[in-house]
Design a protein around this motif. Structure first.
Motif, PDB file in Angstrom:
ATOM      1  N   PHE A  23      80.827  -7.335  70.319  1.00  0.00           N
ATOM      2  CA  PHE A  23      80.538  -8.738  70.026  1.00  0.00           C
ATOM      3  C   PHE A  23      79.744  -9.392  71.162  1.00  0.00           C
ATOM      4  O   PHE A  23      78.907 -10.268  70.928  1.00  0.00           O
ATOM      5  CB  PHE A  23      81.830  -9.507  69.758  1.00  0.00           C
ATOM      6  N   GLU A  24      80.006  -8.965  72.384  1.00  0.00           N
ATOM      7  CA  GLU A  24      79.239  -9.466  73.518  1.00  0.00           C
ATOM      8  C   GLU A  24      77.764  -9.117  73.356  1.00  0.00           C
ATOM      9  O   GLU A  24      76.876  -9.942  73.609  1.00  0.00           O
ATOM     10  CB  GLU A  24      79.785  -8.860  74.811  1.00  0.00           C
TER      11      GLU A  24
ATOM     12  N   SER B 188      76.998 -15.323  59.834  1.00  0.00           N
ATOM     13  CA  SER B 188      78.032 -14.364  59.432  1.00  0.00           C
ATOM     14  C   SER B 188      78.261 -14.420  57.933  1.00  0.00           C
ATOM     15  O   SER B 188      78.172 -15.487  57.311  1.00  0.00           O
ATOM     16  CB  SER B 188      79.352 -14.658  60.162  1.00  0.00           C
TER      17      SER B 188
ATOM     18  N   ASN C 249      86.510  -8.972  60.742  1.00  0.00           N
ATOM     19  CA  ASN C 249      87.215  -9.833  61.683  1.00  0.00           C
ATOM     20  C   ASN C 249      86.632 -11.239  61.547  1.00  0.00           C
ATOM     21  O   ASN C 249      85.758 -11.666  62.302  1.00  0.00           O
ATOM     22  CB  ASN C 249      87.044  -9.311  63.107  1.00  0.00           C
TER      23      ASN C 249
ATOM     24  N   ARG D 100      76.128 -11.196  70.512  1.00  0.00           N
ATOM     25  CA  ARG D 100      75.835 -12.555  70.973  1.00  0.00           C
ATOM     26  C   ARG D 100      74.611 -12.558  71.895  1.00  0.00           C
ATOM     27  O   ARG D 100      73.735 -13.431  71.797  1.00  0.00           O
ATOM     28  CB  ARG D 100      77.048 -13.118  71.709  1.00  0.00           C
TER      29      ARG D 100
ATOM     30  N   ASP E  98      85.342  -6.166  71.902  1.00  0.00           N
ATOM     31  CA  ASP E  98      84.839  -7.219  72.787  1.00  0.00           C
ATOM     32  C   ASP E  98      83.424  -6.899  73.258  1.00  0.00           C
ATOM     33  O   ASP E  98      82.548  -7.788  73.302  1.00  0.00           O
ATOM     34  CB  ASP E  98      85.762  -7.378  74.000  1.00  0.00           C
TER      35      ASP E  98
ATOM     36  N   SER F  49      82.542  -3.774  64.169  1.00  0.00           N
ATOM     37  CA  SER F  49      83.784  -3.590  64.923  1.00  0.00           C
ATOM     38  C   SER F  49      84.797  -2.698  64.215  1.00  0.00           C
ATOM     39  O   SER F  49      85.882  -2.458  64.751  1.00  0.00           O
ATOM     40  CB  SER F  49      84.434  -4.953  65.208  1.00  0.00           C
TER      41      SER F  49
ATOM     42  N   GLU G 164      83.610 -17.541  65.049  1.00  0.00           N
ATOM     43  CA  GLU G 164      83.541 -18.090  66.406  1.00  0.00           C
ATOM     44  C   GLU G 164      82.143 -17.972  67.005  1.00  0.00           C
ATOM     45  O   GLU G 164      81.689 -18.856  67.723  1.00  0.00           O
ATOM     46  CB  GLU G 164      84.540 -17.376  67.321  1.00  0.00           C
ATOM     47  N   MET G 165      81.462 -16.869  66.719  1.00  0.00           N
ATOM     48  CA  MET G 165      80.190 -16.611  67.388  1.00  0.00           C
ATOM     49  C   MET G 165      78.968 -17.025  66.575  1.00  0.00           C
ATOM     50  O   MET G 165      77.863 -17.102  67.107  1.00  0.00           O
ATOM     51  CB  MET G 165      80.087 -15.133  67.758  1.00  0.00           C
TER      52      MET G 165
ATOM     53  N   HIS H 289      87.686 -14.259  62.061  1.00  0.00           N
ATOM     54  CA  HIS H 289      87.833 -15.233  63.137  1.00  0.00           C
ATOM     55  C   HIS H 289      86.757 -15.036  64.195  1.00  0.00           C
ATOM     56  O   HIS H 289      86.090 -16.005  64.615  1.00  0.00           O
ATOM     57  CB  HIS H 289      89.223 -15.125  63.760  1.00  0.00           C
ATOM     58  N   ARG H 290      86.552 -13.803  64.633  1.00  0.00           N
ATOM     59  CA  ARG H 290      85.531 -13.530  65.640  1.00  0.00           C
ATOM     60  C   ARG H 290      84.133 -13.810  65.090  1.00  0.00           C
ATOM     61  O   ARG H 290      83.265 -14.341  65.794  1.00  0.00           O
ATOM     62  CB  ARG H 290      85.632 -12.071  66.108  1.00  0.00           C
TER      63      ARG H 290
ATOM     64  N   GLU I 114      81.284  -8.860  58.709  1.00  0.00           N
ATOM     65  CA  GLU I 114      82.381  -8.528  59.607  1.00  0.00           C
ATOM     66  C   GLU I 114      83.727  -8.869  58.980  1.00  0.00           C
ATOM     67  O   GLU I 114      83.922  -9.964  58.456  1.00  0.00           O
ATOM     68  CB  GLU I 114      82.197  -9.292  60.924  1.00  0.00           C
TER      69      GLU I 114
END
Length: 249
Positions: A189-190, A46, A208, A193, A186, A177, A214-215, A210-211, A206
């Motif tokens: 991002f799914e 990211s 966002n 991933r 959601d 997003s 996270e990924m 945090h998201r 991105e």
């Protein structure tokens, strides 16, 4: 933020993408300054930062939409500096731009087929289109509908599906997003991933943060066109500087 020299997780092989000392200017404004980053095969990395930090400029320079002022971009160990985006697609470097960039007056099905325009394996193209439809059932339901009549989330699905039809080895995603409803975020991002888990290397820009952290496996934080921090994404997620600047802590 002070610069970080943290090493990438996997240094045992030649990076699939290596950006070396990259600088990009708009007129007299230097948008990216001596930037270094790399991605290894199979990584999801990211790139986060505030608006105007140079994230989109970096992606455009990598994929040939902007000419760097200086520096080098290596893909699979070979320089791709100066090559146009259309030539890089055939090598497996594909970008989904901010704003999606779909063909609004073409149908969903026609858009997907444009993603495969360099391919000759007709039977596999049909199988891959069906795979996209399985991933995004709403697109299959409306496959004859003009792309310009779709919602923002559906257009993002289509843009990602079209990119996958190009059989990317490296997928650049610019703000996938942005402007989407939470349930659609959601889903996007799914898919990101899932694509990464199937072995496609992904560089994700991105807002966002945090998201994105996270990924990701690793991440870079851009500040005023420079890499301010880099390292394993989980470590950056817990970094007080990152939390204060980008995660609302």
């Amino acid at each position: 933020m002070s610069p970080s020299n943290m090493s990438p997780v996997n240094t045992s092989s030649t990076p699939l993408l290596a950006v070396r000392d990259l600088s990009v200017s708009y007129g007299g404004i230097k948008a990216v300054k001596h930037l270094n980053l790399e991605l290894h095969q199979g990584e999801l990395v990211s790139l986060i930062g505030a608006n105007g930090a140079g994230k989109t400029t970096t992606l455009k320079a990598i994929c040939g939409l902007l000419a760097p002022q200086s520096g080098e971009v290596l893909f699979d160990g070979r320089s791709i500096k100066g090559q146009g985006a259309w030539t890089l697609v055939s090598q497996g470097l594909v970008m989904v731009p901010e704003g999606r960039g779909i063909f609004t007056r073409m149908s969903i099905d026609e858009n997907l087929r444009m993603g495969a325009y360099l391919r000759q394996d007709k039977a596999q193209i049909e199988a891959d289109i069906e795979s996209v439809y399985q991933r995004f059932p709403r697109l299959k339901e409306r496959h004859k509908q003009l792309a310009g009549t779709l919602s923002g989330g559906e257009q993002q699905m289509l843009a990602m599906g079209r990119a996958l039809l190009a059989k990317p080895r490296l997928l650049l995603l610019d703000e996938p997003s942005m402007g989407l409803a939470p349930i659609m975020v959601d889903k996007i991002f799914e898919v990101v991933r899932d694509v990464a888990q199937q072995g496609v290397t992904v560089l994700l820009v991105e807002q966002n943060a945090h998201r994105a952290l996270e990924m990701a496996d690793r991440a870079y934080v851009l500040d005023s066109g420079e890499v301010a921090l880099s390292g394993p994404a989980r470590e950056l997620l817990g970094n007080p500087q990152v939390q204060a600047a980008y995660l609302g802590a």
